[in-house]
Design an enzyme around this catalytic site. Sequence first.
Site, mmCIF file in Angstrom:
data_model
loop_
_atom_site.group_PDB
_atom_site.id
_atom_site.type_symbol
_atom_site.label_atom_id
_atom_site.label_comp_id
_atom_site.label_asym_id
_atom_site.label_seq_id
_atom_site.Cartn_x
_atom_site.Cartn_y
_atom_site.Cartn_z
ATOM 1 N N PHE A 134 2.062 8.712 -1.243
ATOM 2 C CA PHE A 134 1.326 7.459 -1.059
ATOM 3 C C PHE A 134 -0.175 7.643 -1.309
ATOM 4 O O PHE A 134 -0.892 6.682 -1.377
ATOM 5 C CB PHE A 134 1.531 6.906 0.361
ATOM 6 C CG PHE A 134 2.985 6.708 0.699
ATOM 7 C CD1 PHE A 134 3.847 6.135 -0.218
ATOM 8 C CD2 PHE A 134 3.479 7.115 1.918
ATOM 9 C CE1 PHE A 134 5.182 5.946 0.088
ATOM 10 C CE2 PHE A 134 4.831 6.933 2.230
ATOM 11 C CZ PHE A 134 5.672 6.355 1.317
ATOM 12 N N TRP B 17 0.839 -1.210 0.000
ATOM 13 C CA TRP B 17 0.000 0.000 0.000
ATOM 14 C C TRP B 17 0.867 1.250 0.000
ATOM 15 O O TRP B 17 0.538 2.256 -0.627
ATOM 16 C CB TRP B 17 -0.914 -0.012 1.223
ATOM 17 C CG TRP B 17 -1.765 1.223 1.367
ATOM 18 C CD1 TRP B 17 -3.000 1.433 0.818
ATOM 19 C CD2 TRP B 17 -1.461 2.412 2.107
ATOM 20 N NE1 TRP B 17 -3.472 2.681 1.164
ATOM 21 C CE2 TRP B 17 -2.543 3.301 1.967
ATOM 22 C CE3 TRP B 17 -0.366 2.813 2.880
ATOM 23 C CZ2 TRP B 17 -2.572 4.561 2.567
ATOM 24 C CZ3 TRP B 17 -0.383 4.076 3.472
ATOM 25 C CH2 TRP B 17 -1.473 4.922 3.316
ATOM 26 N N HIS B 18 2.007 1.185 0.697
ATOM 27 C CA HIS B 18 2.875 2.356 0.806
ATOM 28 C C HIS B 18 3.603 2.672 -0.487
ATOM 29 O O HIS B 18 4.019 3.817 -0.695
ATOM 30 C CB HIS B 18 3.893 2.160 1.937
ATOM 31 C CG HIS B 18 3.321 2.406 3.302
ATOM 32 N ND1 HIS B 18 2.636 1.431 4.001
ATOM 33 C CD2 HIS B 18 3.318 3.507 4.083
ATOM 34 C CE1 HIS B 18 2.246 1.935 5.161
ATOM 35 N NE2 HIS B 18 2.640 3.179 5.244
ATOM 36 N N GLY B 19 3.799 1.709 -1.334
ATOM 37 C CA GLY B 19 4.493 2.000 -2.586
ATOM 38 C C GLY B 19 4.735 0.758 -3.423
ATOM 39 O O GLY B 19 4.824 -0.363 -2.907
#
Length: 417
Positions: free
Chosen positions: A417, A258-260
């Site tokens: 993000f 989800w963060h990257g």
Amino acid sequence: IERSSGRKRKLFLVMSIISNLAVLAVFKYYNFFRENVAFLIEPLGIQTNLPFLAFLLPIGLSFHTFQAMSYTIEVYRGHQKAERHFGIFSLYVLFFPQLVAGPIERPQNLLHQFREKHSFETERVVDGLKLMLWGFFKKVVIADRVAVLVDTVYGDPTGYSGGPLLLATFFFAIQIYCDFSGYTDIAIGAAQVLGIRLMDNFKRPYYAKSIGEFWGRWHISLSTWFKDYLYIPLGGNRVAVPRWYLNILIVFLISGLWHGASWTFVIWGALHGMYMIIGVMTSKLRTRVKNATGFSRFKIFDAGVRVVVTFALVCFAWIFFRANSLADAWYIITHLFSDLSLGVGGKSLGLDLIEIIIAFAAIAFMEAVHIIQEHRGMRSFLSTKPQWLRLSLYLLIILLILLFGVFERRQFIYFQF
């Protein structure tokens, strides 16, 4: 969804979730998928022919996608009535103070507030402005200052040895906390000025005595989102132990992704998942060892050791989060203790000694405030002090921002993000 039932109701939910995740997948993960497919099949002589898409990532995409999904799921579960007013629904999804970096709100907390009348209240507005002021201090005095050294060292880690790498890793832990929690303070404060209450997103996470407690204090809105909408639906801890461990690992792997769209983020998530699993597996053993050795009687010392160990584990994982590549992360890990001096053969750290001292002084000031918040609460503490002292403190923070703030065009870390 609200008007439907049975399989039709569930079908609408699935369609909604897929459509939300599809937007996220195309904008954020398509090129990551393309690169990894090419890496796997091109050695076999197969060409992917998938085009590279140079998308401009929409602002706060991951945040408002999850916020929209939260609304749909809560309507499906019957915890929230469907919002008929498109403008109010849009305001819920795109509420500007927390749009780009959270907190990720739930419809039960936010939607009804947009229908309420909000009168001007001096105390509420002043409290909101004070919170914003504290957020600006954390962002421009601490986060943006230490970021100069972090960017310099992590931008070319092979040019540095253990001392600078350790300092840069410690500074990044401080940077990402001050940057992200600073934004949250500004967002919550700005919303409070408008009469809107947003949820707390940070509770001094580096004072946590375990990784589990850390995630109860760090990015609380995301942690609870994954718990309610992924971990519990997977079965949580109400399943066989091996499946329980798998559920934990799945949640943290997805959290990392989800963060990257990078393997560095996936490994960061995997590390925290393994920390949690190992913590659960060794919990009883660690308790027995502490009781047998008498270590548990020294509660303050025991708590201090646990805080230090937790912080060290979190910092180690931050290396993957911040490193530009897996190769850089590996170099940093294998050279952290190679040479603990800060001398780098004349190579600049980005900050001189005076600026480093200023950074540590600002961090110490922040931690003094955190200690008061942890044990008493800052507002409760200040309410017992005379007005002249309170005003002097606010003016001091403004002065520190003006004198020691780094006013470069440096965006918030979580904007990406």
